[in-house]
Design an enzyme around this catalytic site. Sequence first.
Site, PDB file in Angstrom:
ATOM      1  N   ALA A  13     -71.697 -63.623  48.300  1.00 42.64           N
ATOM      2  CA  ALA A  13     -72.853 -64.329  47.738  1.00 42.64           C
ATOM      3  C   ALA A  13     -72.400 -65.534  46.911  1.00 42.64           C
ATOM      4  O   ALA A  13     -72.929 -66.638  47.072  1.00 42.64           O
ATOM      5  CB  ALA A  13     -73.675 -63.367  46.884  1.00 42.64           C
ATOM      6  N   ARG A  23     -72.515 -78.992  49.308  1.00 45.23           N
ATOM      7  CA  ARG A  23     -73.110 -79.810  50.375  1.00 45.23           C
ATOM      8  C   ARG A  23     -74.234 -80.690  49.831  1.00 45.23           C
ATOM      9  O   ARG A  23     -74.400 -81.827  50.232  1.00 45.23           O
ATOM     10  CB  ARG A  23     -73.686 -78.900  51.471  1.00 45.23           C
ATOM     11  CG  ARG A  23     -72.615 -78.354  52.371  1.00 45.23           C
ATOM     12  CD  ARG A  23     -73.166 -77.485  53.482  1.00 45.23           C
ATOM     13  NE  ARG A  23     -72.077 -76.659  53.968  1.00 45.23           N
ATOM     14  CZ  ARG A  23     -71.973 -75.350  53.822  1.00 45.23           C
ATOM     15  NH1 ARG A  23     -72.936 -74.676  53.247  1.00 45.23           N
ATOM     16  NH2 ARG A  23     -70.918 -74.702  54.250  1.00 45.23           N
ATOM     17  N   SER A  40     -63.595 -64.489  48.481  1.00 42.10           N
ATOM     18  CA  SER A  40     -64.126 -64.845  49.800  1.00 42.10           C
ATOM     19  C   SER A  40     -63.436 -64.069  50.927  1.00 42.10           C
ATOM     20  O   SER A  40     -62.799 -64.644  51.806  1.00 42.10           O
ATOM     21  CB  SER A  40     -63.932 -66.353  50.008  1.00 42.10           C
ATOM     22  OG  SER A  40     -64.631 -66.776  51.138  1.00 42.10           O
ATOM     23  N   CYS A  44     -66.449 -55.762  54.483  1.00 42.51           N
ATOM     24  CA  CYS A  44     -66.871 -54.944  55.632  1.00 42.51           C
ATOM     25  C   CYS A  44     -65.681 -54.592  56.524  1.00 42.51           C
ATOM     26  O   CYS A  44     -65.729 -53.618  57.277  1.00 42.51           O
ATOM     27  CB  CYS A  44     -67.903 -55.697  56.466  1.00 42.51           C
ATOM     28  SG  CYS A  44     -69.160 -56.492  55.469  1.00 42.51           S
ATOM     29  N   ASP A 285     -75.090 -58.156  46.206  1.00 42.95           N
ATOM     30  CA  ASP A 285     -75.161 -56.729  45.852  1.00 42.95           C
ATOM     31  C   ASP A 285     -75.638 -56.461  44.425  1.00 42.95           C
ATOM     32  O   ASP A 285     -75.924 -55.323  44.081  1.00 42.95           O
ATOM     33  CB  ASP A 285     -73.777 -56.084  46.012  1.00 42.95           C
ATOM     34  CG  ASP A 285     -73.438 -55.745  47.457  1.00 42.95           C
ATOM     35  OD1 ASP A 285     -74.196 -56.148  48.356  1.00 42.95           O
ATOM     36  OD2 ASP A 285     -72.401 -55.081  47.673  1.00 42.95           O
ATOM     37  N   TRP A 436     -86.485 -52.090  83.329  1.00 41.53           N
ATOM     38  CA  TRP A 436     -87.219 -51.898  82.062  1.00 41.53           C
ATOM     39  C   TRP A 436     -86.201 -51.490  81.016  1.00 41.53           C
ATOM     40  O   TRP A 436     -85.588 -50.433  81.121  1.00 41.53           O
ATOM     41  CB  TRP A 436     -88.281 -50.793  82.190  1.00 41.53           C
ATOM     42  CG  TRP A 436     -89.427 -51.165  83.088  1.00 41.53           C
ATOM     43  CD1 TRP A 436     -89.592 -50.783  84.386  1.00 41.53           C
ATOM     44  CD2 TRP A 436     -90.553 -51.970  82.760  1.00 41.53           C
ATOM     45  NE1 TRP A 436     -90.746 -51.308  84.890  1.00 41.53           N
ATOM     46  CE2 TRP A 436     -91.373 -52.044  83.913  1.00 41.53           C
ATOM     47  CE3 TRP A 436     -90.960 -52.656  81.616  1.00 41.53           C
ATOM     48  CZ2 TRP A 436     -92.561 -52.758  83.941  1.00 41.53           C
ATOM     49  CZ3 TRP A 436     -92.153 -53.368  81.652  1.00 41.53           C
ATOM     50  CH2 TRP A 436     -92.937 -53.417  82.799  1.00 41.53           C
TER      51      TRP A 436
HETATM   52  P1  FAD Z   1     -69.010 -58.460  46.260  1.00 39.45           P
HETATM   53  O1  FAD Z   1     -68.463 -58.678  47.616  1.00 39.45           O
HETATM   54  O2  FAD Z   1     -68.847 -57.121  45.649  1.00 39.45           O
HETATM   55  O3  FAD Z   1     -68.389 -59.583  45.314  1.00 39.45           O
HETATM   56  C1  FAD Z   1     -68.676 -59.613  43.947  1.00 39.45           C
HETATM   57  C2  FAD Z   1     -67.458 -60.172  43.260  1.00 39.45           C
HETATM   58  O4  FAD Z   1     -67.756 -60.374  41.897  1.00 39.45           O
HETATM   59  C3  FAD Z   1     -66.278 -59.222  43.300  1.00 39.45           C
HETATM   60  O5  FAD Z   1     -65.183 -59.855  43.897  1.00 39.45           O
HETATM   61  C4  FAD Z   1     -66.013 -58.869  41.836  1.00 39.45           C
HETATM   62  O6  FAD Z   1     -64.654 -58.713  41.531  1.00 39.45           O
HETATM   63  C5  FAD Z   1     -66.599 -60.075  41.130  1.00 39.45           C
HETATM   64  N1  FAD Z   1     -67.048 -59.821  39.767  1.00 39.45           N
HETATM   65  C6  FAD Z   1     -67.830 -58.801  39.324  1.00 39.45           C
HETATM   66  N2  FAD Z   1     -68.066 -58.919  38.001  1.00 39.45           N
HETATM   67  C7  FAD Z   1     -67.412 -60.041  37.603  1.00 39.45           C
HETATM   68  C8  FAD Z   1     -67.292 -60.682  36.341  1.00 39.45           C
HETATM   69  N3  FAD Z   1     -67.883 -60.210  35.268  1.00 39.45           N
HETATM   70  N4  FAD Z   1     -66.541 -61.800  36.269  1.00 39.45           N
HETATM   71  C9  FAD Z   1     -65.928 -62.313  37.388  1.00 39.45           C
HETATM   72  N5  FAD Z   1     -66.024 -61.721  38.598  1.00 39.45           N
HETATM   73  C10 FAD Z   1     -66.766 -60.617  38.710  1.00 39.45           C
HETATM   74  N6  FAD Z   1     -72.144 -54.869  54.789  1.00 39.45           N
HETATM   75  C11 FAD Z   1     -72.640 -55.105  56.020  1.00 39.45           C
HETATM   76  O7  FAD Z   1     -73.619 -55.848  56.161  1.00 39.45           O
HETATM   77  N7  FAD Z   1     -72.050 -54.547  57.131  1.00 39.45           N
HETATM   78  C12 FAD Z   1     -70.956 -53.751  57.049  1.00 39.45           C
HETATM   79  O8  FAD Z   1     -70.440 -53.283  58.064  1.00 39.45           O
HETATM   80  C13 FAD Z   1     -70.428 -53.473  55.763  1.00 39.45           C
HETATM   81  N8  FAD Z   1     -69.337 -52.682  55.622  1.00 39.45           N
HETATM   82  C14 FAD Z   1     -68.825 -52.469  54.370  1.00 39.45           C
HETATM   83  C15 FAD Z   1     -67.699 -51.660  54.249  1.00 39.45           C
HETATM   84  C16 FAD Z   1     -67.159 -51.409  52.993  1.00 39.45           C
HETATM   85  C17 FAD Z   1     -65.970 -50.528  52.859  1.00 39.45           C
HETATM   86  C18 FAD Z   1     -67.741 -52.011  51.848  1.00 39.45           C
HETATM   87  C19 FAD Z   1     -67.169 -51.755  50.486  1.00 39.45           C
HETATM   88  C20 FAD Z   1     -68.858 -52.812  51.966  1.00 39.45           C
HETATM   89  C21 FAD Z   1     -69.407 -53.048  53.220  1.00 39.45           C
HETATM   90  N9  FAD Z   1     -70.549 -53.841  53.396  1.00 39.45           N
HETATM   91  C22 FAD Z   1     -71.060 -54.069  54.635  1.00 39.45           C
HETATM   92  C23 FAD Z   1     -71.208 -54.434  52.219  1.00 39.45           C
HETATM   93  C24 FAD Z   1     -70.754 -55.861  51.957  1.00 39.45           C
HETATM   94  O9  FAD Z   1     -69.379 -55.948  51.953  1.00 39.45           O
HETATM   95  C25 FAD Z   1     -71.326 -56.283  50.602  1.00 39.45           C
HETATM   96  O10 FAD Z   1     -72.719 -56.211  50.696  1.00 39.45           O
HETATM   97  C26 FAD Z   1     -70.922 -57.708  50.234  1.00 39.45           C
HETATM   98  O11 FAD Z   1     -69.539 -57.809  50.054  1.00 39.45           O
HETATM   99  C27 FAD Z   1     -71.627 -58.106  48.937  1.00 39.45           C
HETATM  100  O12 FAD Z   1     -71.228 -59.373  48.576  1.00 39.45           O
HETATM  101  P2  FAD Z   1     -71.392 -59.846  47.071  1.00 39.45           P
HETATM  102  O13 FAD Z   1     -70.790 -61.201  47.001  1.00 39.45           O
HETATM  103  O14 FAD Z   1     -72.785 -59.659  46.628  1.00 39.45           O
HETATM  104  O15 FAD Z   1     -70.560 -58.788  46.221  1.00 39.45           O
END
Ligand code: FAD
Length: 449
Positions: A13, A23, A40, A44, A285, A436
Amino acid sequence: MGKRFIIIGGDAAGMSAATQIRRLKPDAEILAFEKGSTLSYAQCGLPYYIAGVVPEAKDLVARTPEQFREKYGIQVFIRHEVIKIDADERRVTVRALDEGSEEKFSYDTLLIATGGHAIFPNWEGRELNGVFPLKDIEDSYRIKKWLQAEMVEKVVIIGGGYIGLEMAEAFHLLKKEVTVLDLAPQLAGTFDPEMALLAKEELERNGIKVALEEEVTSFRGERGRVIGVETKRGFYPADLVLVAIGILPNSELAKEAGIELGIKGAIRVNERMETSMPGIYAAGDCATQYHRIKEQEDYIPLGTTANKQGRVAGTNMGGGEARFAGVVGSAIMKVLDMAMGRTGLSEKEAKGLGIPYEIVSIRSRDHAHYYPHAERLHLKLLYHRENRKLLGAQVVGRHGVDKRIDVLATALYHGMTIDQLQELDLSYAPPFNSVWDPVQQASTVARKI
Ligand code: FAD
C-alpha cells in the site's frame, strides 16, 4: 520545493501510493519510513520462498530502496520506525532503529500504511525457540534458518486458513510430517463446510494430518526449544510450530493520534482513503474496506486490496481524484494439487446478515469430458431468493478454478442475477471448457429451481 508527503510503511500500500504521488507531483518531496529492512516485496510469495519453489528472497522484491531513490526520487528510510503522529502539528516522530536516535519530520499530507500483524495469543511457551508466526519477510528468514539449523521432522500448524494451508503444502514439499490444528469444525473458514471438506481430504490424501475442534492451551518445550503443542484434548509433538490464526491491523499509531477506528480496530477510511483526520490517509492491511455485497464496512486484509487502496490514496494525496470501489470478498488459494476460490458471501455470512438466499451446487468438469485430463470441478452459487442477484460463489477443483471465480467475481461486482450468467459469451474449445461453462450449467440448474 513542493509539498512534503510522508508514508509510514514501505510495502504494497505504502509504495503504491508513493509512486502514484510521484507521477502526479514531480516536484513533491516524498519520504517513506519502513521499520523492517526490506521494502516493496510480495508477502504473498513467502510460503513459496520457504518451500523453495521461489529460490531466493530477492525474487520477491519488486523494487529496492536504490531504485525508489534513483528512478522515482522517493527518499526511503529502512529500519526507521514511526513511533508517533502529532496530527495537530502535522509531524511524525521517527526512531532510527540501528542508531537508536529519534527525529521529528513535518508533513503536509501523511499516509498510514502500516499493514497488519499476525495474531499470536499469550499461550504459555510462546517464547520458545521454534514457534513462529508468518507475516513478513523477516519471519520467513527465521523459519528458513530454523529449518536449516535444526533437525525438523514434525511440524504443527495452528490455523487452517489460507496461510496455514499454503504453509502445510510448503512443509509437505520439504518432506516434513505436517499436522494442521484448527479450533473450528472445518478448515478454510471463509468457505462453506462441504467445500472446505475438500481441502481436508486433499491434505489427508497427501499424508498431512488434520485435527479439528482442537483448542490450543500452551506449547511444551525442553531447553528453550519447542517439543510440541498442548491442546485441551491432547498433545501434538513438533520440532517447529507455525501460528497462523489470522491478521489484525496495525492501527495503534493512528489510535494514539486520535484517528477513528472501525471494524476489528482497522483505521476507518472513506472511498478516497481519507481517515477522520484532515490530511491523513490510510490504506492496505491497516485500513477498512467497503464490502459491496454486505453494503457495510469490512476487514479482509489482502494484497490486491492493499495495492488498489494505495494507488487510490496516492492519487488523491497527489491532487488527483480516485475512489476505491470496494471489495466483494474474492480470494483464491492453492492447496497442494487443488485450488479453492471464493467470492461474495458464504452461507454463514448471508445468514448472519439476514439475507434470504437460495443455493445451487453442481459437480462438473473443468473442460470437455472427452478431451484428456478433464478434472472434477465443484461449484456452489448463492443468490438472492427474491431478486435472484448473485450473492456469492465458491469453486474448488484441480484446474480452471481461477477463471470461474473471476467470472463470478466480475458478475457480482456488476450486480448480475443468477439467470444472466447463462447469457454470458464465454470462451470455449474442448481443452478449455464445455460448450456450457460450469458457471452457466449452475445457472441452468438455478433456473429450474
Ligand atoms: P504490509 O505488507 O504488512 O506492509 C506494511 C509495512 O509497514 C511493513 O513492512 C511494516 O514493517 C511497516 N510498518 C508497520 N508499522 C510501521 C511503523 N510504525 N513505522 C514504519 N514502518 C512500519 N494477499 C493476497 O491477495 N493473496 C495472497 O495469496 C496472499 N498471500 C499471503 C501470504 C502470506 C504468508 C501473507 C503474510 C500475506 C498474504 N497476503 C495475500 C496478504 C498480503 O500480503 C497483504 O495484504 C499485503 O502485504 C498488505 O500490504 P500492506 O502494504 O497494507 O501491509
